[in-house]
Design a protein around this motif. Structure first.
Motif, short mmCIF file in Angstrom:
data_model
loop_
_atom_site.label_atom_id
_atom_site.label_comp_id
_atom_site.label_asym_id
_atom_site.label_seq_id
_atom_site.Cartn_x
_atom_site.Cartn_y
_atom_site.Cartn_z
N UNK A 47 -7.12 -10.40 3.72
CA UNK A 47 -5.95 -9.55 3.93
C UNK A 47 -5.12 -9.43 2.65
N UNK A 48 -4.96 -10.50 1.91
CA UNK A 48 -4.22 -10.42 0.64
C UNK A 48 -4.95 -9.56 -0.37
N UNK A 62 -4.87 -4.26 -3.24
CA UNK A 62 -5.43 -2.94 -3.56
C UNK A 62 -4.49 -1.82 -3.09
N UNK A 63 -3.92 -1.98 -1.90
CA UNK A 63 -2.99 -0.96 -1.40
C UNK A 63 -1.74 -0.91 -2.27
N UNK A 79 -1.53 -1.52 -5.47
CA UNK A 79 -1.84 -0.84 -6.73
C UNK A 79 -1.83 0.68 -6.53
N UNK A 80 -2.45 1.12 -5.44
CA UNK A 80 -2.47 2.56 -5.16
C UNK A 80 -1.06 3.07 -4.91
N UNK A 81 -0.24 2.30 -4.20
CA UNK A 81 1.13 2.72 -3.92
C UNK A 81 1.95 2.83 -5.19
N UNK A 82 1.82 1.85 -6.09
CA UNK A 82 2.60 1.89 -7.34
C UNK A 82 2.15 3.05 -8.22
N UNK A 83 0.86 3.33 -8.29
CA UNK A 83 0.39 4.47 -9.07
C UNK A 83 0.92 5.78 -8.49
N UNK A 84 0.95 5.87 -7.18
CA UNK A 84 1.47 7.08 -6.55
C UNK A 84 2.95 7.27 -6.84
#
Length: 266
Positions: A113-114, A119-120, A122-127
């Motif tokens: 889960x961690x 991974x989520x 990283x995608x959120x910060x890039x967005x």
């Protein structure tokens, strides 16, 4: 205890092998786990009954493991090594084995889960970096959801393992300490530990089901259906509907009948 272990193994397979879960956890496998839990639970009482090690204990207000059916002071003072070994094996293969399996499975689930949360994130910060014109409130809400997502899995794992150890642990440790000749258990403490273990076993099905999103959705649907059914007005005695939906072309609120909607001949 063993049912909780079965649920932990099922979640471990579901999280680590999501794509091949149907092939790894079939109905036969679930039936094997449930059958083992019941056979394990029946084997030790049957053996203790055959050895006359079952009796009523006033300290726990229940029929449970007792070295003598009618114990005397001399029998209490003399250690029964066979009964002590049987009690150690019984609690070792139930409580301690279940606790070890739960810790291993849920810690592995927490690790996965961690990894997914990272991974989520990283995608959120890039967005958020790419969306320059995003409103600050939306950005703050995304960051708050990110923080909650990091805390959700550890909180649940600590809840599962912590409640298991805190509810079953006092009773098991009390029964093990009771094997020593110079240890006597007070009746209030014995009743408290017994009730604590029973409450955990009784509440586990509700806790595990309510924490599942699908079970919560089904429960909410049933409650909403019951509430809406109670809130509906009683139908008319003559069977006429209380509200007539307008036909196409009829204005809302119009009391005209269906005959008024027919076109007038030229």
């Amino acid at each position: 205890m063993l049912s909780t272990v079965g649920l932990g193994l099922d979640r471990w397979v579901a999280v680590l092998f999501p794509l091949s879960y149907d092939s790894k956890m079939r109905r036969r496998d679930a039936a094997v786990m449930i059958s083992y839990a019941w056979l394990h639970s029946l084997a030790f009482p049957s053996a203790s009954l055959a050895l006359s090690w079952l009796g009523y204990e006033p300290v726990y207000a229940s029929c449970t493991l007792s070295p003598h059916a009618a114990p005397s002071a001399e029998e209490r003072a003399t250690p029964n090594w066979s009964f002590m070994a049987f009690t150690l094996v019984f609690h070792g293969l139930t409580f301690f084995l279940a606790l070890i399996v739960l810790c291993l499975t849920y810690l592995k689930v927490l690790k996965v889960a961690r990894f997914h949360c990272k991974r989520i994130d990283i995608i959120t910060m890039h967005t958020l970096i790419l969306l320059v014109d995003i409103h600050p409130s939306v950005k703050e809400r995304c960051l708050e959801e990110q923080r909650q997502r990091k805390q959700r899995a550890p909180r649940r794992v600590c809840t599962f393992i912590g409640t298991f150890a805190l509810c079953f642990g006092p009773h098991v440790l009390t029964r093990l300490l009771e094997l020593l000749p110079w240890v006597s258990v007070a009746r209030p403490w014995g009743l408290f530990t017994k009730c604590l273990a029973y409450s955990k076993a009784a509440l586990d099905p509700f806790v595990y089901s309510l924490l599942q999103r699908q079970c919560r959705g089904v429960l909410e649907g049933l409650i909403n259906r019951l509430v809406r059914r109670d809130a509906l007005p009683e139908p008319r005695k003559n069977g006429a509907p209380l509200l007539r939906l307008p036909h196409s072309g009829e204005p809302l609120g119009s009391d005209a009948g269906p005959s008024s909607l027919s076109p007038t001949p030229s």
